[in-house]
Design a protein around this motif. Sequence first.
Motif, short mmCIF file in Angstrom:
data_model
loop_
_atom_site.label_atom_id
_atom_site.label_comp_id
_atom_site.label_asym_id
_atom_site.label_seq_id
_atom_site.Cartn_x
_atom_site.Cartn_y
_atom_site.Cartn_z
N ILE A 258 0.83 -1.21 0.00
CA ILE A 258 0.00 0.00 0.00
C ILE A 258 0.86 1.27 0.00
CG2 ILE A 258 -2.04 -1.01 1.10
CD1 ILE A 258 -0.96 0.02 3.78
N LEU A 259 2.19 1.10 0.17
CA LEU A 259 3.07 2.27 0.19
C LEU A 259 3.17 2.86 -1.22
CD1 LEU A 259 6.04 0.97 2.39
CD2 LEU A 259 4.25 2.56 3.08
N LYS B 277 5.64 5.24 -17.97
CA LYS B 277 5.47 4.20 -16.95
C LYS B 277 4.18 4.42 -16.16
CE LYS B 277 6.66 0.57 -14.71
NZ LYS B 277 6.70 -0.73 -15.38
N LEU B 278 3.34 3.38 -16.14
CA LEU B 278 2.11 3.40 -15.35
C LEU B 278 2.45 3.27 -13.86
CD1 LEU B 278 -1.06 3.15 -15.15
CD2 LEU B 278 -0.70 0.66 -15.27
N LEU B 279 1.87 4.15 -13.03
CA LEU B 279 2.10 4.10 -11.58
C LEU B 279 0.82 3.88 -10.78
CD1 LEU B 279 4.73 6.96 -11.16
CD2 LEU B 279 5.13 4.50 -11.27
N LEU B 280 -0.31 4.22 -11.36
CA LEU B 280 -1.58 3.99 -10.67
C LEU B 280 -2.62 3.65 -11.74
CD1 LEU B 280 -2.31 4.28 -7.61
CD2 LEU B 280 -3.40 6.45 -8.19
N THR C 18 5.01 1.39 -8.01
CA THR C 18 4.51 2.30 -6.96
C THR C 18 4.95 1.81 -5.58
OG1 THR C 18 2.53 2.26 -8.35
CG2 THR C 18 2.46 3.62 -6.37
N GLN C 19 4.83 0.50 -5.37
CA GLN C 19 5.24 -0.08 -4.08
C GLN C 19 6.73 0.13 -3.83
OE1 GLN C 19 4.03 -4.25 -4.07
NE2 GLN C 19 2.28 -3.71 -5.33
N ASP C 20 7.52 -0.08 -4.88
CA ASP C 20 8.98 0.07 -4.73
C ASP C 20 9.37 1.52 -4.44
OD1 ASP C 20 9.42 -2.58 -5.02
OD2 ASP C 20 10.16 -2.51 -7.08
N LEU C 21 8.65 2.46 -5.05
CA LEU C 21 8.88 3.89 -4.76
C LEU C 21 8.63 4.15 -3.28
CD1 LEU C 21 7.05 5.48 -7.84
CD2 LEU C 21 9.51 5.59 -7.41
N GLY C 22 7.48 3.69 -2.80
CA GLY C 22 7.11 3.91 -1.40
C GLY C 22 8.05 3.24 -0.43
N THR C 23 8.45 2.01 -0.76
CA THR C 23 9.35 1.26 0.13
C THR C 23 10.70 1.94 0.23
OG1 THR C 23 8.24 -0.80 -0.51
CG2 THR C 23 10.36 -1.01 0.58
#
Length: 586
Positions: free
Chosen positions: A279-280, A314-317, A327-332
Amino acid sequence: MNIKNIIEEKLSEVILNVYQLKDINLEVQENKTEFEGDFTIVTFPLVKQLKKNPESIGVELGEALTEQTELLESFNVVKGFLNVKVKNQFFVDNFTSITNDFDTIEKKNSTVMVEYSSPNTNKPLHLGHIRNNLLGFSVAQILKEAGYDVIKTQIINDRGIHICKSMLAWEKFGKGETPDATGTKGDKFVGNYYVKFDQEYKKEISELVEQGISEEQAKKDAPLMKEAQKMLLDWENGDEKVRNLWNEMNSWVYKGFNETYKRLGVDFDQVQYESNTYILGKDLIQEGLDKGVLYQKEDGSVWCDLTEDGLDQKLLLRSDGTSVYMTQDLGTAVERFKEGNIQKLIYTVGNEQDYHFQVLFKILGKLGYSWADQLYHLSYGMVELPNGRMKSREGTVVDADDLMQEMYEEAKLKATEQGRLESLSDEEKEISYEIIGQAALKYFMLKVDPKKKMLFNPAESIDFIGNTGPFILYTYARIQSLLSKANFEHKETSDVDFNQYEKELIMLLSNYKGIVEKAAELLSPALVANYVYDLVKSYNSFYQINPILKSEDENLKQFRLNLSDLTAKTIKKSLNLLGIQTVNRM
């Protein structure tokens, strides 16, 4: 500092004094030619600046080094190459220095996080995971030896459609059986159901194709796949029954993973789970839109345009508001730097993900995170066996546990055939077989540059001769035997007239810390592996030529024992950086 660096430093001072030239760094090479001298200095770079021939420059530098430093015993010039023989005392001092500083580590006051392993909870660890774990763990060990604080981490992929496939197959075909009831290791037990799902799924596809449905449509319409997708949705909605099954099956897998990690000799300082991190990253989406780094399409999906950077869009959402892996990797990544007080983050992931990490790092940079240039993808090539590649879904993967057991059996067979461990008790033999087998596996994996694809040959890796782990262990054991026979105690020695074998060994020993620094910089355990092999080869040449216990000169005997002892300590420390234990008898 090693001997070569000291000569280079003195040489720069002399060039400044003689020619008034600053920042000139001439190449200094260890002399392995037939010409007399310990090192060769290449003078050609000065020819253009000084408008002199290389021979006269060589003579001038040789004379200046002799007059202005205490380094040289003699020099000669051959075709513009300056060959220098260094005074004996210089080697004595250097040997004393590296002995005294052996355990000293200069702290970098910087924390590095190394991520490795990061498996899926739908199958056991395989050959590819072995290379991943060994690389990540070894890089962490090397960074520690180079003075960094290190956090070893893994993020377990414990959610998603692949996990639901195993869960659904167990629910449908498992009849309530458990790993304990069947005597099966937990991760293998769950992995068997992942294979079972694929087998049954293929049958359903075939049946639908026979009814005239296209294969592409059949893959979507197959009842099993639809059930697995519903189970994933139920999981995301917190369905109690699905969550309980998920928790139980994952617990079986973790128990199995931990057994494999223990035998492989790797560990972690922290473990993260994708079920907590998926969810990050969503909060970064609005941040990116506000900054104009991201843009939104009419359907509500959010993208990053990287075409000007030579990448793609690049699709992010997704349009339904769900995130993707990126998206998860960005947040992590953002959370790790915020929570862990780290200065660098290394991802140990196969080279099939090169593009993913290029995009990840680029987006984080565009979002304004200054540490984005301290992210590194330790990309490595795939591992193949002599009989080809592996496929998880088809159950043709080379299991990590099976491979480690095979290495143990190979070590036992080789050692027994050659009568190498006959003097040991049965318990000591068993421990030695395991250490030798692991050394063979780890050294073979790590001596290859990480970026290269590799072919792992178990039979070749276990050889007791050549560039192998067992050969290096054998040399270490040989030195331990020598020191034991001599009742060795370290004592200072007076002047010793070194021969070329002793000099070469001292030079190699003085290179250890420089090799560690270089390996830490390049994140390449291969540098350490090949260094320790060179050290072992050099020691064996020294051992064959020079009498040690039979030496009549007590001072020389003591020096050679001291030299042997420091060599053994350096071998042990180098192997430890590769995750390899040693044995004292072989």
